[in-house]
Design a protein around this motif. Sequence first.
Motif, short mmCIF file in Angstrom:
data_model
loop_
_atom_site.label_atom_id
_atom_site.label_comp_id
_atom_site.label_asym_id
_atom_site.label_seq_id
_atom_site.Cartn_x
_atom_site.Cartn_y
_atom_site.Cartn_z
N ARG A 34 -57.18 -46.38 1.63
CA ARG A 34 -58.59 -46.32 1.28
C ARG A 34 -59.42 -46.72 2.49
NH1 ARG A 34 -61.20 -51.14 -0.95
NH2 ARG A 34 -59.08 -51.84 -1.24
N GLU A 88 -56.20 -32.95 -15.52
CA GLU A 88 -55.47 -31.86 -14.88
C GLU A 88 -53.97 -32.12 -14.94
OE1 GLU A 88 -56.96 -29.25 -13.42
OE2 GLU A 88 -55.19 -28.30 -12.58
N THR A 99 -53.72 -41.23 -2.48
CA THR A 99 -52.42 -41.65 -3.00
C THR A 99 -51.39 -40.63 -2.56
OG1 THR A 99 -53.47 -42.61 -4.96
CG2 THR A 99 -51.10 -42.22 -5.05
N LEU A 124 -62.24 -35.15 -6.91
CA LEU A 124 -60.80 -35.35 -6.78
C LEU A 124 -60.15 -34.11 -6.19
CD1 LEU A 124 -58.34 -37.21 -7.52
CD2 LEU A 124 -58.06 -35.65 -9.42
N LEU A 154 -59.41 -38.83 -3.39
CA LEU A 154 -60.57 -39.05 -4.24
C LEU A 154 -61.75 -39.47 -3.38
CD1 LEU A 154 -61.20 -39.27 -7.40
CD2 LEU A 154 -61.22 -41.72 -6.96
N ASP A 167 -41.27 -31.21 -6.72
CA ASP A 167 -40.40 -32.31 -7.13
C ASP A 167 -40.80 -32.99 -8.44
OD1 ASP A 167 -42.72 -33.09 -5.94
OD2 ASP A 167 -41.89 -34.97 -5.17
N TYR A 208 -47.32 -33.70 -12.52
CA TYR A 208 -48.30 -34.78 -12.53
C TYR A 208 -49.31 -34.55 -13.63
CZ TYR A 208 -46.43 -35.64 -7.87
OH TYR A 208 -45.58 -35.88 -6.83
N TYR A 214 -67.60 -38.57 -8.36
CA TYR A 214 -66.27 -38.52 -7.81
C TYR A 214 -65.82 -37.08 -7.63
CZ TYR A 214 -66.15 -43.39 -9.27
OH TYR A 214 -66.44 -44.70 -9.46
N HIS A 235 -49.70 -44.43 -11.76
CA HIS A 235 -50.52 -44.86 -10.62
C HIS A 235 -51.95 -45.01 -11.12
CE1 HIS A 235 -47.36 -43.44 -7.71
NE2 HIS A 235 -47.05 -42.69 -8.78
N ARG A 285 -47.86 -34.52 0.56
CA ARG A 285 -48.63 -34.16 -0.62
C ARG A 285 -49.28 -35.43 -1.15
NH1 ARG A 285 -47.64 -29.10 -2.29
NH2 ARG A 285 -45.87 -28.07 -1.30
N PHE A 322 -47.88 -38.72 -2.62
CA PHE A 322 -46.80 -38.40 -3.55
C PHE A 322 -45.48 -38.17 -2.80
CE2 PHE A 322 -50.40 -36.25 -5.96
CZ PHE A 322 -50.76 -37.45 -6.55
N SER A 323 -45.55 -37.41 -1.70
CA SER A 323 -44.33 -37.17 -0.93
C SER A 323 -44.69 -37.07 0.54
CB SER A 323 -43.65 -35.89 -1.41
OG SER A 323 -44.46 -34.76 -1.12
N GLY A 356 -45.97 -42.86 -3.18
CA GLY A 356 -46.40 -43.88 -4.12
C GLY A 356 -47.38 -44.87 -3.53
N GLU A 357 -47.59 -44.79 -2.22
CA GLU A 357 -48.50 -45.74 -1.61
C GLU A 357 -49.91 -45.18 -1.52
OE1 GLU A 357 -45.90 -48.66 1.03
OE2 GLU A 357 -46.08 -46.68 1.92
N TYR A 358 -50.81 -46.04 -1.13
CA TYR A 358 -52.23 -45.79 -1.31
C TYR A 358 -53.03 -46.22 -0.08
CZ TYR A 358 -56.87 -46.62 -3.28
OH TYR A 358 -58.20 -46.63 -3.53
N HIS A 414 -60.13 -42.36 -1.21
CA HIS A 414 -58.94 -43.00 -1.76
C HIS A 414 -57.82 -41.98 -1.75
CE1 HIS A 414 -61.49 -46.21 -3.69
NE2 HIS A 414 -62.38 -45.24 -3.54
N ASP A 472 -45.51 -29.91 -8.77
CA ASP A 472 -45.13 -29.76 -7.39
C ASP A 472 -43.68 -29.32 -7.35
OD1 ASP A 472 -46.59 -29.85 -5.20
OD2 ASP A 472 -46.44 -31.99 -4.83
N ARG A 474 -49.39 -49.73 -9.50
CA ARG A 474 -48.34 -48.73 -9.73
C ARG A 474 -47.14 -49.41 -10.35
NH1 ARG A 474 -44.44 -47.67 -5.42
NH2 ARG A 474 -45.92 -48.79 -4.14
N ARG A 479 -56.47 -32.29 -4.65
CA ARG A 479 -55.05 -32.29 -4.37
C ARG A 479 -54.93 -31.91 -2.90
NH1 ARG A 479 -51.84 -27.75 -7.34
NH2 ARG A 479 -53.60 -28.20 -8.68
N TYR A 482 -55.58 -50.62 -6.49
CA TYR A 482 -54.57 -49.68 -6.97
C TYR A 482 -53.38 -50.41 -7.55
CZ TYR A 482 -50.83 -46.23 -6.39
OH TYR A 482 -49.77 -45.40 -6.58
N LEU A 524 -59.97 -30.38 -7.66
CA LEU A 524 -59.48 -30.37 -9.03
C LEU A 524 -60.60 -30.65 -10.02
CD1 LEU A 524 -56.14 -32.34 -8.77
CD2 LEU A 524 -56.47 -29.88 -8.84
N ARG A 562 -46.51 -39.48 -13.19
CA ARG A 562 -45.62 -38.61 -12.42
C ARG A 562 -44.30 -38.47 -13.15
NH1 ARG A 562 -41.42 -38.70 -8.93
NH2 ARG A 562 -41.52 -37.36 -7.07
#
Lengths: 193, 193
Positions: free
Chosen positions: A154, B94, A130, A105, A176, B100, B103, A103, B128, A172, A132-133, A150-152, A128, B98, B154, A107, B152, A93, B178
Amino acid sequence: MATAPPAGGHDADQVGRRIRALREERGLSLSTLARLAGVGKATLSGLENGTRNPTLETLYAVTAQLGVPLTAVLSGPAETPTVRGAAVGATLLEVFTDTDATYELYRMRVSPGPPQLSPAHQAGVTEHVTVFSGVLRAGPVDHPGTAGPGEYLRWTSDVPHSYAAVGDEPVRASLLLRYPIGDQGGRSAARPE
Amino acid sequence: MATAPPAGGHDADQVGRRIRALREERGLSLSTLARLAGVGKATLSGLENGTRNPTLETLYAVTAQLGVPLTAVLSGPAETPTVRGAAVGATLLEVFTDTDATYELYRMRVSPGPPQLSPAHQAGVTEHVTVFSGVLRAGPVDHPGTAGPGEYLRWTSDVPHSYAAVGDEPVRASLLLRYPIGDQGGRSAARPE
DNA sequence: TCCTACCGTTCCGTTTACGGAACGGGACGG
DNA sequence: CCGTCCCGTTCCGTAAACGGAACGGTAGGA
């Protein structure tokens, strides 16, 4: 190359399609958007249909009025699709450099199936993620972590690491990569398209 | 509007500077790059100096030869700078949708000083934040969280929330908003800026 | 010193993107 | 049924971006 208006390597009317989509999304007529953006109807019509090769200025006038950055209509074909294994797709991205690091990034999409392996990167690189689903199990091969929506996660990616979708739902996530400054290697290698 | 070549709202010669930087980074002369990209020297010269308003096709020919996506030379000035309060800058990188949710990804900078407040968003919106450098204290005003480099945060952003740099070092972070699908409200309503 | 090679800029004729106006077509209302 | 309105496309003269060639300036070699 400057012969046919429609395109010239770059998929020009792709840009037009995006603009038309954005315009209709907002319920604007061609005439209205043209007036708001301060461009001629002929120009906008030709732009959307890919029969013209727009000036940067024109394109900016339109996208600014639509409230999106130029990149929103250009990013698609310019993205760099990467495939690790077959079931992990990552799309670049953005790349940006800070005072201390570069960095990248991405998707990311991980399809259900066996874990996908990724080789070690240079020392100092951290990843890193994150989610999404879906549920992702990823990290160094010997001690991966698990993350749901929603969790992360690293980890330092200077060792081989793996990605796997838990369950049968695709994952999904955003990925990073952080390269300490002065690293990054050759940049022209992975040119898009 | 199509009067003066240099610019027209959009900082055109910023693009030229980026291209010149990329070219010199690669040790290419103007003449060489022009030949490789299949454009005239006059064109490239004018482009780099901001005295022309390049066609998308021309710009693509050059950036493709440089091995960078179009967005690499456009992303800077085309970004939508946002200021919440005075000390929190967020730059849109960006927007993607998605199945659902939609972003919005921002690069974020929080300067030292008193906490900056942000009003509530629509219901269901989550934020996030990943911190790259500095220490950030952010979240709902009544119970914010704290995160250092690599950490992180959220929260659901349908209540007022705040951002503050802890200590005197500015905070650099990424911010991902999101929006559940079908939401997004009046498309132009919640637009940054 | 002169000559050659290459640099980046400028000149100039050609090509083409530009906006305004004219056009055909569909949707309402009288 | 016809007038009005707005839609998106097409026509056309003008403005400007295009590439090729000519230009001045700087190295490096004979």
